[in-house]
Design a protein around this motif. Sequence first.
Motif, PDB file in Angstrom:
ATOM      1  N   ILE A 179     -14.295   5.262  -7.647  1.00  0.00           N
ATOM      2  CA  ILE A 179     -13.932   6.513  -6.969  1.00  0.00           C
ATOM      3  C   ILE A 179     -14.488   6.397  -5.559  1.00  0.00           C
ATOM      4  O   ILE A 179     -15.698   6.168  -5.398  1.00  0.00           O
ATOM      5  CB  ILE A 179     -14.582   7.736  -7.659  1.00  0.00           C
ATOM      6  CG1 ILE A 179     -14.126   7.863  -9.117  1.00  0.00           C
ATOM      7  CG2 ILE A 179     -14.275   9.016  -6.874  1.00  0.00           C
ATOM      8  CD1 ILE A 179     -14.872   8.929  -9.917  1.00  0.00           C
ATOM      9  N   GLY A 180     -13.651   6.548  -4.529  1.00  0.00           N
ATOM     10  CA  GLY A 180     -14.215   6.403  -3.203  1.00  0.00           C
ATOM     11  C   GLY A 180     -13.374   6.992  -2.092  1.00  0.00           C
ATOM     12  O   GLY A 180     -12.173   7.266  -2.249  1.00  0.00           O
ATOM     13  N   LYS A 182     -20.223   8.796 -12.372  1.00  0.00           N
ATOM     14  CA  LYS A 182     -19.721   8.286 -11.079  1.00  0.00           C
ATOM     15  C   LYS A 182     -20.962   7.693 -10.429  1.00  0.00           C
ATOM     16  O   LYS A 182     -21.867   8.409  -9.991  1.00  0.00           O
ATOM     17  CB  LYS A 182     -19.133   9.424 -10.246  1.00  0.00           C
ATOM     18  CG  LYS A 182     -18.823   9.035  -8.817  1.00  0.00           C
ATOM     19  CD  LYS A 182     -18.021  10.143  -8.178  1.00  0.00           C
ATOM     20  CE  LYS A 182     -18.038  10.159  -6.654  1.00  0.00           C
ATOM     21  NZ  LYS A 182     -18.096   8.909  -5.952  1.00  0.00           N
ATOM     22  N   LEU A 191     -28.273   9.963  -1.217  1.00  0.00           N
ATOM     23  CA  LEU A 191     -28.168  11.274  -0.559  1.00  0.00           C
ATOM     24  C   LEU A 191     -28.902  12.384  -1.297  1.00  0.00           C
ATOM     25  O   LEU A 191     -29.292  13.376  -0.693  1.00  0.00           O
ATOM     26  CB  LEU A 191     -26.688  11.662  -0.382  1.00  0.00           C
ATOM     27  CG  LEU A 191     -25.879  10.775   0.569  1.00  0.00           C
ATOM     28  CD1 LEU A 191     -24.475  11.337   0.779  1.00  0.00           C
ATOM     29  CD2 LEU A 191     -26.564  10.638   1.928  1.00  0.00           C
ATOM     30  N   ALA A 224     -11.368   9.755  -3.423  1.00  0.00           N
ATOM     31  CA  ALA A 224     -12.138  10.980  -3.231  1.00  0.00           C
ATOM     32  C   ALA A 224     -11.349  11.793  -2.206  1.00  0.00           C
ATOM     33  O   ALA A 224     -11.207  11.371  -1.054  1.00  0.00           O
ATOM     34  CB  ALA A 224     -13.520  10.643  -2.715  1.00  0.00           C
ATOM     35  N   LEU A 260     -25.923   9.805  -7.077  1.00  0.00           N
ATOM     36  CA  LEU A 260     -25.839   9.357  -5.678  1.00  0.00           C
ATOM     37  C   LEU A 260     -27.242   9.394  -5.075  1.00  0.00           C
ATOM     38  O   LEU A 260     -27.549  10.237  -4.219  1.00  0.00           O
ATOM     39  CB  LEU A 260     -24.890  10.328  -4.936  1.00  0.00           C
ATOM     40  CG  LEU A 260     -24.649  10.218  -3.451  1.00  0.00           C
ATOM     41  CD1 LEU A 260     -23.789   9.032  -3.090  1.00  0.00           C
ATOM     42  CD2 LEU A 260     -24.000  11.497  -2.959  1.00  0.00           C
ATOM     43  N   GLY A 279     -15.894  16.521  -3.730  1.00  0.00           N
ATOM     44  CA  GLY A 279     -17.136  15.751  -3.684  1.00  0.00           C
ATOM     45  C   GLY A 279     -17.666  15.652  -2.272  1.00  0.00           C
ATOM     46  O   GLY A 279     -17.354  16.497  -1.412  1.00  0.00           O
ATOM     47  N   SER A 280     -18.422  14.584  -2.013  1.00  0.00           N
ATOM     48  CA  SER A 280     -18.991  14.395  -0.673  1.00  0.00           C
ATOM     49  C   SER A 280     -17.870  14.266   0.353  1.00  0.00           C
ATOM     50  O   SER A 280     -17.906  14.895   1.420  1.00  0.00           O
ATOM     51  CB  SER A 280     -19.840  13.124  -0.629  1.00  0.00           C
ATOM     52  OG  SER A 280     -20.657  13.014  -1.759  1.00  0.00           O
ATOM     53  N   TYR A 285     -22.451  12.824 -11.492  1.00  0.00           N
ATOM     54  CA  TYR A 285     -22.291  12.233 -10.160  1.00  0.00           C
ATOM     55  C   TYR A 285     -23.676  11.804  -9.687  1.00  0.00           C
ATOM     56  O   TYR A 285     -24.492  12.640  -9.295  1.00  0.00           O
ATOM     57  CB  TYR A 285     -21.654  13.260  -9.221  1.00  0.00           C
ATOM     58  CG  TYR A 285     -21.385  12.780  -7.802  1.00  0.00           C
ATOM     59  CD1 TYR A 285     -21.556  11.455  -7.416  1.00  0.00           C
ATOM     60  CD2 TYR A 285     -20.934  13.678  -6.843  1.00  0.00           C
ATOM     61  CE1 TYR A 285     -21.297  11.030  -6.127  1.00  0.00           C
ATOM     62  CE2 TYR A 285     -20.658  13.266  -5.535  1.00  0.00           C
ATOM     63  CZ  TYR A 285     -20.856  11.948  -5.182  1.00  0.00           C
ATOM     64  OH  TYR A 285     -20.595  11.532  -3.893  1.00  0.00           O
ATOM     65  N   THR A 326     -12.773   5.500   0.904  1.00  0.00           N
ATOM     66  CA  THR A 326     -11.987   4.579   1.735  1.00  0.00           C
ATOM     67  C   THR A 326     -10.666   4.182   1.073  1.00  0.00           C
ATOM     68  O   THR A 326      -9.801   3.594   1.714  1.00  0.00           O
ATOM     69  CB  THR A 326     -12.804   3.311   2.090  1.00  0.00           C
ATOM     70  OG1 THR A 326     -13.105   2.590   0.892  1.00  0.00           O
ATOM     71  CG2 THR A 326     -14.098   3.672   2.802  1.00  0.00           C
ATOM     72  N   GLY A 357     -19.023   3.864  -7.070  1.00  0.00           N
ATOM     73  CA  GLY A 357     -18.798   4.710  -5.905  1.00  0.00           C
ATOM     74  C   GLY A 357     -19.197   4.123  -4.567  1.00  0.00           C
ATOM     75  O   GLY A 357     -19.168   4.824  -3.562  1.00  0.00           O
ATOM     76  N   SER A 358     -19.578   2.835  -4.557  1.00  0.00           N
ATOM     77  CA  SER A 358     -19.859   2.200  -3.260  1.00  0.00           C
ATOM     78  C   SER A 358     -18.733   1.214  -3.003  1.00  0.00           C
ATOM     79  O   SER A 358     -18.770   0.075  -3.489  1.00  0.00           O
ATOM     80  CB  SER A 358     -21.207   1.473  -3.281  1.00  0.00           C
ATOM     81  OG  SER A 358     -22.239   2.409  -3.341  1.00  0.00           O
ATOM     82  N   TYR A 408     -15.924  10.033   7.955  1.00  0.00           N
ATOM     83  CA  TYR A 408     -14.935  11.015   7.469  1.00  0.00           C
ATOM     84  C   TYR A 408     -13.924  11.419   8.552  1.00  0.00           C
ATOM     85  O   TYR A 408     -12.715  11.471   8.285  1.00  0.00           O
ATOM     86  CB  TYR A 408     -15.618  12.257   6.886  1.00  0.00           C
ATOM     87  CG  TYR A 408     -16.524  11.991   5.692  1.00  0.00           C
ATOM     88  CD1 TYR A 408     -16.183  11.068   4.699  1.00  0.00           C
ATOM     89  CD2 TYR A 408     -17.718  12.673   5.532  1.00  0.00           C
ATOM     90  CE1 TYR A 408     -17.011  10.839   3.600  1.00  0.00           C
ATOM     91  CE2 TYR A 408     -18.556  12.454   4.439  1.00  0.00           C
ATOM     92  CZ  TYR A 408     -18.192  11.533   3.479  1.00  0.00           C
ATOM     93  OH  TYR A 408     -19.005  11.311   2.400  1.00  0.00           O
TER      94      TYR A 408
END
Length: 292
Positions: A205-206, A164, A141, A9, A138, A45-46, A136, A208, A188-189, A251
């Motif tokens: 997808i992430g 995602k 959130l 990401a 999630l 994204g986020s 997406y 980290t 995504g986690s 982030y």
Amino acid sequence: MIMKKLYSALMTAFNEDGSMNDAGTRAMVRYNIDVNHIDGLYIGGSTGEAFMMNTEERKHLFKIAFDEAAGQCDLIAQVGSINLNEAKELADYAVNTIGYKTISAVTPFYYPFNFDQIKYYYDAILEGLDTQLLIYSLPALTGVSLTAEQFGKLFENPKIIGIKFTNADFLLLERVRKAFPDKLIYFGSDEMLLSALVLGVDGAIGSTFNLNAKRVFDEIKAFEAGDNAKALELQHTTNDYIMDVIDNDLYPTIKLLFHEAGVDAGQCSKPMNAPTPEMKAGAAKIYAKYFK
Ligand code: SI3
């Protein structure tokens, strides 16, 4: 050869005054391609802080990421917005002006939209566009939890190719995997990737992976080779890393880790934290512990 795909990401670099730092964003794209050998980038994204950016900034991000990366890895433009007109404008721009082949859109959030309204949103974004889209999802959130049946109704639009899936609901993941074997599911986690691999996701997808991609590629390789003990050991180390990063502020710390790796990644936009001396020292320790 690894069959699963790993996408970072992409982060957006900002200057201290809040303006976009294009050189920093381009440098993070380059690091992902040249050092991580990443399969793809999820843009806006986020992790990209897109929900704090205005329409022109989001378009600009799509433009510079595509300019830097096109033809070198897969690219997905996240166009979702609480403002449907903005989502449509961004989708049209990404596909028709820039040339993205795949877009993604977060479920509409803040207001408690019913399912028909959510379906309307996705169909409206895609209307008239020659593209493909990843939902997406999630819930933590957005507050929007879709059922397997509802995902199926969204998939009635043939342009919607998958999800995602940023959600720890493994029963739902298993139900969706079984019901829609031909749809793509990118998990995504990052902390729970190994469990998701067992359930047959197509990749991840992430945030980290921006620094930790090599370890995760090794984990996927071990999993695909049937070496579950090694895959678990790598997930343990990955999770030690992720916990340390979250403790140091997610982030901003990933950007500081880029700095440690020699990439000037700028900083986050307000009200996210600007880096303090303590955070910088924390990031230096994390980098030394996991990447040296
Ligand atoms: O940019 C994005 O939309 C994402 O990176 C989503 C991704 O699922 C990340 N989620 C969030 C909310 O940041 C994860 O990669 C997450 O950062 C990671 O698992 C650490 O908790």
